[in-house]
Design a protein around this motif. Structure first.
Motif, PDB file in Angstrom:
ATOM      1  N   GLN A  55       0.847  -1.174   0.000  1.00 63.01           N
ATOM      2  CA  GLN A  55       0.000   0.000   0.000  1.00 63.01           C
ATOM      3  C   GLN A  55       0.891   1.236   0.000  1.00 63.01           C
ATOM      4  O   GLN A  55       1.728   1.415   0.881  1.00 63.01           O
ATOM      5  CB  GLN A  55      -0.891   0.009   1.242  1.00 63.01           C
ATOM      6  CG  GLN A  55      -2.002  -1.032   1.222  1.00 63.01           C
ATOM      7  CD  GLN A  55      -3.061  -0.721   0.173  1.00 63.01           C
ATOM      8  OE1 GLN A  55      -3.332   0.453  -0.113  1.00 63.01           O
ATOM      9  NE2 GLN A  55      -3.658  -1.757  -0.397  1.00 63.01           N
ATOM     10  N   ASN A  56       0.726   2.084  -0.998  1.00 72.24           N
ATOM     11  CA  ASN A  56       1.593   3.249  -1.131  1.00 72.24           C
ATOM     12  C   ASN A  56       0.804   4.541  -0.985  1.00 72.24           C
ATOM     13  O   ASN A  56      -0.301   4.674  -1.530  1.00 72.24           O
ATOM     14  CB  ASN A  56       2.284   3.236  -2.498  1.00 72.24           C
ATOM     15  CG  ASN A  56       3.183   2.029  -2.683  1.00 72.24           C
ATOM     16  OD1 ASN A  56       4.091   1.794  -1.899  1.00 72.24           O
ATOM     17  ND2 ASN A  56       2.912   1.241  -3.727  1.00 72.24           N
ATOM     18  N   GLU A  57       1.372   5.470  -0.267  1.00 65.42           N
ATOM     19  CA  GLU A  57       0.711   6.750  -0.046  1.00 65.42           C
ATOM     20  C   GLU A  57       0.629   7.531  -1.353  1.00 65.42           C
ATOM     21  O   GLU A  57       1.571   7.575  -2.131  1.00 65.42           O
ATOM     22  CB  GLU A  57       1.493   7.557   0.993  1.00 65.42           C
ATOM     23  CG  GLU A  57       0.879   8.908   1.313  1.00 65.42           C
ATOM     24  CD  GLU A  57       1.709   9.694   2.314  1.00 65.42           C
ATOM     25  OE1 GLU A  57       1.383  10.883   2.541  1.00 65.42           O
ATOM     26  OE2 GLU A  57       2.670   9.122   2.856  1.00 65.42           O
ATOM     27  N   LYS A  58      -0.532   8.143  -1.587  1.00 67.94           N
ATOM     28  CA  LYS A  58      -0.733   8.931  -2.794  1.00 67.94           C
ATOM     29  C   LYS A  58       0.314  10.039  -2.880  1.00 67.94           C
ATOM     30  O   LYS A  58       0.544  10.779  -1.926  1.00 67.94           O
ATOM     31  CB  LYS A  58      -2.133   9.551  -2.782  1.00 67.94           C
ATOM     32  CG  LYS A  58      -2.462  10.389  -4.004  1.00 67.94           C
ATOM     33  CD  LYS A  58      -2.551   9.559  -5.274  1.00 67.94           C
ATOM     34  CE  LYS A  58      -2.981  10.421  -6.467  1.00 67.94           C
ATOM     35  NZ  LYS A  58      -2.989   9.653  -7.725  1.00 67.94           N
ATOM     36  N   GLU A 108       6.952   5.726  -4.320  1.00 71.81           N
ATOM     37  CA  GLU A 108       6.551   4.315  -4.470  1.00 71.81           C
ATOM     38  C   GLU A 108       5.243   4.205  -5.246  1.00 71.81           C
ATOM     39  O   GLU A 108       5.094   3.330  -6.107  1.00 71.81           O
ATOM     40  CB  GLU A 108       6.425   3.660  -3.097  1.00 71.81           C
ATOM     41  CG  GLU A 108       7.727   3.459  -2.356  1.00 71.81           C
ATOM     42  CD  GLU A 108       8.204   4.719  -1.642  1.00 71.81           C
ATOM     43  OE1 GLU A 108       9.327   4.701  -1.108  1.00 71.81           O
ATOM     44  OE2 GLU A 108       7.439   5.723  -1.625  1.00 71.81           O
ATOM     45  N   GLN A 109       4.303   5.107  -4.946  1.00 73.07           N
ATOM     46  CA  GLN A 109       3.027   5.093  -5.682  1.00 73.07           C
ATOM     47  C   GLN A 109       3.246   5.370  -7.155  1.00 73.07           C
ATOM     48  O   GLN A 109       2.637   4.728  -8.032  1.00 73.07           O
ATOM     49  CB  GLN A 109       2.075   6.132  -5.092  1.00 73.07           C
ATOM     50  CG  GLN A 109       0.778   6.314  -5.888  1.00 73.07           C
ATOM     51  CD  GLN A 109       0.824   7.535  -6.807  1.00 73.07           C
ATOM     52  OE1 GLN A 109       1.221   8.626  -6.400  1.00 73.07           O
ATOM     53  NE2 GLN A 109       0.414   7.350  -8.062  1.00 73.07           N
ATOM     54  N   LYS A 110       4.141   6.302  -7.457  1.00 71.05           N
ATOM     55  CA  LYS A 110       4.383   6.669  -8.848  1.00 71.05           C
ATOM     56  C   LYS A 110       5.060   5.530  -9.608  1.00 71.05           C
ATOM     57  O   LYS A 110       4.700   5.236 -10.751  1.00 71.05           O
ATOM     58  CB  LYS A 110       5.221   7.949  -8.896  1.00 71.05           C
ATOM     59  CG  LYS A 110       4.464   9.161  -8.362  1.00 71.05           C
ATOM     60  CD  LYS A 110       5.332  10.398  -8.230  1.00 71.05           C
ATOM     61  CE  LYS A 110       4.539  11.539  -7.617  1.00 71.05           C
ATOM     62  NZ  LYS A 110       5.333  12.767  -7.444  1.00 71.05           N
ATOM     63  N   ASP A 166       2.324   2.722 -10.022  1.00 72.89           N
ATOM     64  CA  ASP A 166       1.231   3.038 -10.946  1.00 72.89           C
ATOM     65  C   ASP A 166       1.719   3.179 -12.383  1.00 72.89           C
ATOM     66  O   ASP A 166       1.000   2.815 -13.325  1.00 72.89           O
ATOM     67  CB  ASP A 166       0.519   4.315 -10.496  1.00 72.89           C
ATOM     68  CG  ASP A 166      -0.378   4.088  -9.286  1.00 72.89           C
ATOM     69  OD1 ASP A 166      -0.438   2.936  -8.801  1.00 72.89           O
ATOM     70  OD2 ASP A 166      -1.008   5.050  -8.813  1.00 72.89           O
TER      71      ASP A 166
END
Length: 678
Positions: free
Chosen positions: A89-92, A96-98, A101
């Motif tokens: 689970q990655n913070e928006k 890591e989210q980038k 995604d």
């Protein structure tokens, strides 16, 4: 790097380990050799023939060599890192989210094939061929400027990099561009193979445009307009060889002079669109090509201009939308241009997208896991050893005057060395990544332009900037910062073997350091001083002597027939050939220095000197398709792998001594005709 000016060399190095009392291995895999060849007949096949048999080309590759083996391993490492990030689970807004995604958007084949159209239509804002002048002109005024900000190539190129005659400060540069095929030869040469490529290019344009909804008639019209305009620009453009002359491609103008001398381009509108207010000076690299762009803008119809811009946009994004578009793209660039039979699997393309879009962010994860601090320390030590050896080679050159030697030494001492990874990382905080692959890649393109402008426009040069990511399997020398750089990605097996002795490591790895250092003194690098300024620091007599010696290298490689009727381009490859020669000479000197007090034994039937040259040759073991050879002879400043061995050994005296090469051997070159530079 000012990416088209400094020399990039796909080679790397790492320090040999301390042997202590332990007997280290030879590092030479005997299975790589082919004893049916003799060293003096074909040293390349003698050293690599076994490797070639064991590593046949797969459908995915047009060329496969030792570097590709390492890249395959790196791809798996990068995929593992990305998968681990994507699984959590990655913070928006987090890096890591980038990463997760962007990778997932490239991997989501269902979304790509079923839902790409909305993003694509939003991008083009064009429903087929525009049949009214008003609609067309509005598109050119409103849509095309936005596409420029997203990185779609126009009819010329712009970048910001070091001013070559004031290397501490950045300068806006305008360069020739507008050629989808990359260089003028493909538009102008009339040999059967090039004509075949042009016909295939026209078909590719038509097929891809029709696939995107244009009628057959409109697609044909787009193809005609594109080929006509790009050919016009090609005629006025410089060749790859001509672009290697830094003085001839440096034309500095004030902004007022630019607008006065090139009034056919709306420079105010161009720079304002990119957010570049207050341009003071520019370097205009190829005036003739830019004048031709002026004529194109004046003489071609708005419809034709829209068509070429549309084509550049459609071609650029064809790999980021549906599979059918990607297949058409690969069918031309992969199959026709390079001879590949099969596209890379989706996961490799997805990894490459993250590498290209968030390279330094991914690099932080890579370095943390795969590049220990002690590796960086060992590398820096070996570089120091090679600097000593190059200094010794400079000192003994009879063709250099004492004053030139002094200045050359100063430049050598001033090398800025970068190893492994940057001390500071890029900030991707304002790059937004979502679930649409096309929108993501357009966002990346726009971010890269903004980042260049934000960090460089009207600002001094940041010497700590890296021009490759840490995970890159490559190395480079940049003349304007007088730096040599060795990313972490290549500082690993099979190019460095902790269990092998100095004969192997100096031959396979040490040569790269010597190669990159020698770039500072090749036919291009020698025109820059220790501070990176394009200035003459050689005496007139030294320059004459230098030119006479490099002419031997140029003519030797011009004589090489790489395919029946196709010769190598000794002028295009001159800088890299000189760096290979210098790298071998300097690394061999460093090897002899390192082992003079503790000579190495013969291992596996080879002397240490023989193993040095075998290690070097093994780096270039590869298989390659004819189509790829033809492409590289036109475009690549590096010589083909086979000739980085067989084209270099005949000019290295130590190789003759190591293998007992005599006049009876086919590779023998009389000493008077050998290259004598380093």
């Amino acid at each position: 790097m000012k990416k088209n000016l400094f020399t990039v060399f796909a080679f790397a190095a790492m320090a040999a380990c301390s042997t202590g009392n332990k007997q280290l291995a030879s590092g030479i895999d005997l299975a790589n050799l082919d004893s049916t060849y003799l060293p003096g007949t074909d040293f390349y096949m003698f050293a690599t023939g076994g490797w070639q048999k064991a590593n046949p080309l797969t459908a995915e590759y047009s060329r496969f060599g030792s570097f590709d083996v390492l890249q395959e391993d790196n791809n798996k490492r990068l995929r593992s890192l990305i998968d681990s990030v994507a699984a959590q689970q990655n913070e928006k807004g987090s890096i890591e989210q980038k990463i997760a995604d962007l990778y997932n958007s490239a991997m989501d084949s269902v979304n790509l094939n079923e839902h790409y159209w909305d993003a694509f239509e939003e991008f083009l804002l064009c429903d087929g061929y525009q049949n009214t002048r008003e609609i067309t002109e509005n598109w050119l005024k409103e849509v095309w400027p936005r596409m420029q900000r997203q990185g779609v190539p126009g009819l010329f190129s712009m970048y910001i990099g070091a001013d070559e005659k004031d290397s501490k400060n950045n300068l806006v540069s305008i360069f020739q561009g507008g050629l989808t095929l990359g260089q003028k030869d493909y538009y102008l040469d009339d040999d059967p193979k090039t004509q075949e490529i042009r016909k295939a290019y026209q078909k590719y344009i038509i097929d891809l445009c029709q696939h995107q909804g244009f009628s057959e008639k409109d697609a044909q019209r787009i193809s005609d307009d594109v080929l006509r305009i790009e050919t016009r620009i090609a005629v006025a453009s410089k060749s790859r060889t001509e672009l290697r002359d830094p003085e001839a491609n440096y034309n500095k103008l004030t902004y007022a002079e630019l607008k006065e001398q090139f009034p056919g381009i709306d420079w105010d509108g161009f720079f304002s669109n990119l957010g570049m207010e207050g341009v003071k000076e520019v370097c205009l690299g190829q005036p003739v090509a830019i004048h031709e762009v002026e004529k194109v803008l004046k003489e071609e119809t708005p419809e034709a201009l829209q068509n070429i811009y549309l084509w550049h946009a459609i071609d650029m994004v064809s790999s980021y939308i549906d599979d059918a578009s990607r297949a058409l793209n690969f069918g031309f660039y992969g199959k026709v241009m390079s001879g590949k039979e099969e596209d890379r699997p989706r996961w490799k393309r997805a990894v490459a997208a993250v590498e290209g879009g968030l390279g330094e962010a991914l690099g932080q994860l890579y370095v943390a896991k795969y590049f220990p601090p002690e590796a960086k320390a060992r590398m820096e030590k070996l570089i120091s050893n090679l600097q000593v050896a190059l200094g010794e080679r400079i000192d003994v050159q009879e063709w250099m005057s004492d004053e030139t030697k002094k200045v050359a030494r100063e430049k050598l001492d001033a090398f800025y060395v970068k190893v492994g990874y940057p001390d500071k990382w890029k900030d991707y905080s304002d790059l937004e990544i979502g679930d649409s692959y096309l929108r993501n890649m357009l966002a990346v393109g726009e971010w890269e332009i903004k980042d260049m402008i934000r960090t460089k426009f009207n600002k001094p040069v940041d010497r700590d900037e890296w021009y490759m990511t840490p995970q890159t399997v490559n190395a480079y020398y940049n003349p304007t910062t007088n730096e040599i750089c060795f990313p972490a990605g290549i500082l690993q097996p099979p190019f460095f073997d902790m269990q092998a002795d100095d004969a192997f490591n100096y031959g396979a790895i040490g040569v790269v350091i010597g190669h990159e250092m020698t770039h500072g003194f090749d036919d291009q690098g020698s025109k820059y001083d220790k501070n990176g300024n394009l200035v003459t620091w050689w005496s007139e007599e030294d320059t004459k002597q230098f030119e006479e010696r490099i002419q031997v290298m140029r003519e030797f490689h011009d004589s090489i027939e790489v395919l029946p009727g196709l010769h190598a381009n000794g002028s295009l490859t001159l800088g890299e050939n000189m760096a290979d020669h210098g790298g071998l000479m300097v690394a061999f000197q460093a090897f002899k220095n390192a082992t003079k007090d503790a000579p190495l034994p013969d291992i596996d039937g080879f002397t240490p000197e023989q193993r040095f040259f075998l290690a070097y040759a093994n780096v270039w073991g590869q298989n390659i398709r004819d189509e790829e050879i033809q492409k590289r002879v036109k475009s690549d400043p590096h010589q083909l792998g086979m000739w980085r061995v067989n084209g270099q050994m005949p000019h290295i005296d130590a190789w003759y001594e190591a293998f007992g090469i005599t006049e009876a051997d086919p590779m023998f070159v009389p000493k008077a005709k050998r290259v004598t530079i380093w």
